[in-house]
Scaffold this motif. Structure first.
Motif, PDB file in Angstrom:
ATOM      1  N   ILE A 301       4.877   7.772  -0.029  1.00  0.00           N
ATOM      2  CA  ILE A 301       3.855   8.630  -0.638  1.00  0.00           C
ATOM      3  C   ILE A 301       4.496   9.933  -1.104  1.00  0.00           C
ATOM      4  N   SER A 302       5.340  10.498  -0.269  1.00  0.00           N
ATOM      5  CA  SER A 302       6.056  11.716  -0.658  1.00  0.00           C
ATOM      6  C   SER A 302       6.998  11.447  -1.818  1.00  0.00           C
ATOM      7  N   ALA A 303       7.590  10.261  -1.837  1.00  0.00           N
ATOM      8  CA  ALA A 303       8.537   9.930  -2.908  1.00  0.00           C
ATOM      9  C   ALA A 303       7.847   9.942  -4.268  1.00  0.00           C
ATOM     10  N   ILE A 304       6.695   9.269  -4.385  1.00  0.00           N
ATOM     11  CA  ILE A 304       6.020   9.215  -5.679  1.00  0.00           C
ATOM     12  C   ILE A 304       5.461  10.583  -6.052  1.00  0.00           C
ATOM     13  N   CYS A 305       4.919  11.300  -5.079  1.00  0.00           N
ATOM     14  CA  CYS A 305       4.315  12.602  -5.392  1.00  0.00           C
ATOM     15  C   CYS A 305       5.365  13.632  -5.805  1.00  0.00           C
ATOM     16  N   SER A 306       6.521  13.617  -5.150  1.00  0.00           N
ATOM     17  CA  SER A 306       7.559  14.579  -5.530  1.00  0.00           C
ATOM     18  C   SER A 306       8.125  14.252  -6.903  1.00  0.00           C
ATOM     19  N   LEU A 328       2.329   1.605  -1.045  1.00  0.00           N
ATOM     20  CA  LEU A 328       1.991   2.958  -0.594  1.00  0.00           C
ATOM     21  C   LEU A 328       1.970   3.959  -1.752  1.00  0.00           C
ATOM     22  N   MET A 329       2.638   3.633  -2.836  1.00  0.00           N
ATOM     23  CA  MET A 329       2.723   4.551  -3.975  1.00  0.00           C
ATOM     24  C   MET A 329       1.556   4.423  -4.951  1.00  0.00           C
ATOM     25  N   VAL A 330       0.698   3.434  -4.742  1.00  0.00           N
ATOM     26  CA  VAL A 330      -0.293   3.096  -5.767  1.00  0.00           C
ATOM     27  C   VAL A 330      -1.208   4.269  -6.106  1.00  0.00           C
ATOM     28  N   GLU A 331      -1.670   5.022  -5.115  1.00  0.00           N
ATOM     29  CA  GLU A 331      -2.566   6.137  -5.429  1.00  0.00           C
ATOM     30  C   GLU A 331      -1.854   7.182  -6.282  1.00  0.00           C
ATOM     31  N   GLY A 332      -0.584   7.448  -5.964  1.00  0.00           N
ATOM     32  CA  GLY A 332       0.178   8.401  -6.763  1.00  0.00           C
ATOM     33  C   GLY A 332       0.383   7.917  -8.188  1.00  0.00           C
ATOM     34  N   ILE A 333       0.656   6.622  -8.342  1.00  0.00           N
ATOM     35  CA  ILE A 333       0.820   6.060  -9.687  1.00  0.00           C
ATOM     36  C   ILE A 333      -0.492   6.173 -10.459  1.00  0.00           C
TER      37      ILE A 333
END
Length: 463
Positions: A301-306, A328-333
């Motif tokens: 989550i931190s990876a996609i948001c950063s 886990l990255m889907v919301e950020g995408i």
């Protein structure tokens, strides 16, 4: 008659140097102009479990895929011989340690149950006893396979006496035996092997010397087998060849494509790409000096948001992951899609579902890449078919993301990530960087201006 290509399996316990063997052979073959592709299959442990390399060597082209059966199996242990009983071609060659001839299948505790059952059923069906010697006799009779036994203990003892090597270190040289045996069967010259060893052990000249001595011992033992599987003279005209993994070429493509920020949380088989980029964090292009920020975050989550934050600030940014991390990255995408933030997600597929099989391949995540996310938003999914495509696709992913201000998912798989391939150096003159429409901001600036199909973007911090 000389062959167009040769398939090879190198097998042994994980941690015994199987991958080093592959690199030494690949480099020597590339030195002589042959095209090579090689895949490594391994378990999620450090040592002990069965690991193997599957290679294809070609004189006419650079292979894009592998095939079964293979013409050579070079085995470090008994488990390799049992596991790959169905993988050797008619008239093929098996190189093995004669010291394991009496080894029984039931004694191999590291073998997977499903593999043990498969092999036992085959042996029972054909009336073959479950010893290495019986299996080799069966293959000689059934498929005209030439089983070549080398006394590994004697070869290592000679080397130990010559160089006063500690007994505890001798197992490190077993990989040198199978490299030498395959080289002799293919007719590779000692200079090609020396060249490769000198690169592999560039700071340890004593190891190079010892392995060359071992090559001499093996060559003496296999004198009658030299050039048994001769390859045609290479017919392609590449003056230079690179030896790269899929992780390597994606890292190279991103660097050439202008990557300035990459985030990741370690996950197989994606992490090696970030490790490769970390080696080149500081860049020099003519008189300009630049850098790439590579950050291992606390989670995906931190990876996609950063990465999204870096893109908003104007950096070409990407993150890299595999199936569980992508979930886990889907919301950020989705947020990036809704807010038209150009971001690249490099997605290496592996066996699933959930944690799944980290070291096994899969191509089952296409729908996940295309449809994951709540609501609808524009995205682009790129899939690469080989190492060369992966290089150029890594650059094009950034161009598409910034031109159309969308998330781009670059979809690859474990095979492409981990396989080694010889490729010609990429044509850098053909590379184009397209950053899309960029605004300098100002009081009248509208981020979502309906007067444009794709409205210009301004970077955070611009007035």
């Amino acid at each position: 008659m000389a062959r167009e290509d040769v398939g090879i399996i190198l097998g042994g316990p994980q941690g015994a140097g199987v991958e080093t063997s592959m690199m030494v052979l690949t480099r020597a073959l590339a030195r002589r102009g042959f095209g090579v592709i090689a895949d490594r299959e391994y378990f999620s442990n450090i040592t002990g479990r069965h690991s193997y390399i599957h290679m294809l060597v070609s004189s006419r082209a650079i292979p894009r895929s592998l095939r079964y059966p293979v013409e050579i199996i070079a085995s470090m242990d008994a488990e390799t011989l049992f596991t790959h009983i169905d993988d050797v071609a008619n008239g093929g060659y098996i190189v093995y340690d004669s010291g394991v001839a009496s080894k029984r299948l039931e004694e191999i505790v590291s073998m997977e149950d499903i593999t043990r059952v498969r092999v036992l059923e085959k042996l029972k069906k054909n009336g073959v006893a479950s010893t290495v010697a019986s299996v080799l006799k069966f293959l000689e009779r059934d498929r005209d396979v030439k089983a070549i036994g080398l006394n590994f203990a004697d070869l290592l003892r000679r080397l130990m006496n010559r160089y006063r090597i500690e007994v505890s270190s001798l197992s490190r040289y077993v990989s040198g035996i199978i490299v030498s045996a395959v080289a002799v069967l293919l007719g590779l010259d000692v200079e090609a092997i020396k060249y490769s060893l000198s690169i592999q052990f560039s700071s340890r000249s004593n190891i190079v010397e010892q392995n060359l001595e071992l090559f001499k011992y093996v060559e003496e033992s296999l004198q009658s087998y030299r050039n048994s599987i001769a390859l045609e003279k290479p017919k392609h005209n590449f003056r230079k060849l690179m030896i790269v993994t899929g992780n390597d070429v994606v890292a190279m493509g991103k660097i050439v494509g202008g990557l300035r920020y990459q985030s990741y949380y370690p996950i197989t088989p994606a992490a090696d790409e970030s490790f490769a980029i970390e080696k080149y964090e500081h860049l020099r292009a003519e008189k300009d000096i630049g850098s790439i920020v590579v950050i291992q975050t606390e989670d995906e989550i931190s990876a996609i948001c950063s990465a999204i934050g870096a893109s908003l600030a104007g950096a070409r940014s990407a993150t890299v992951t595999s199936g569980p991390g992508f979930d886990l990255m889907v919301e950020g995408i989705s947020w990036a899609g809704a807010n038209e933030v150009p971001i690249v997600v490099t997605y290496y597929q592996r066996g699933g579902p959930s944690t799944g099989q980290p070291t096994r391949g899969s191509q089952s995540d296409l729908f996940n890449a295309i449809f994951a996310g709540h609501g609808e938003f524009a995205r682009v999914v790129i899939t690469s078919g080989d190492h060369v495509e992966a290089f150029y696709d890594s650059i094009e992913a950034f161009n598409i993301a910034e031109r159309f201000q969308v998330p781009v998912i670059h979809l690859l798989d474990k095979f492409l990530a981990n396989s080694i391939r010889t490729i010609p150096p990429p044509d850098l003159d053909s590379v184009k960087i397209v950053r899309g429409s960029i605004s300098s901001g100002g009081k009248e600036y509208k981020r979502f201006d309906l007067g444009y199909i794709v409205s210009p973007r301004a970077f955070i911090g611009v007035d």
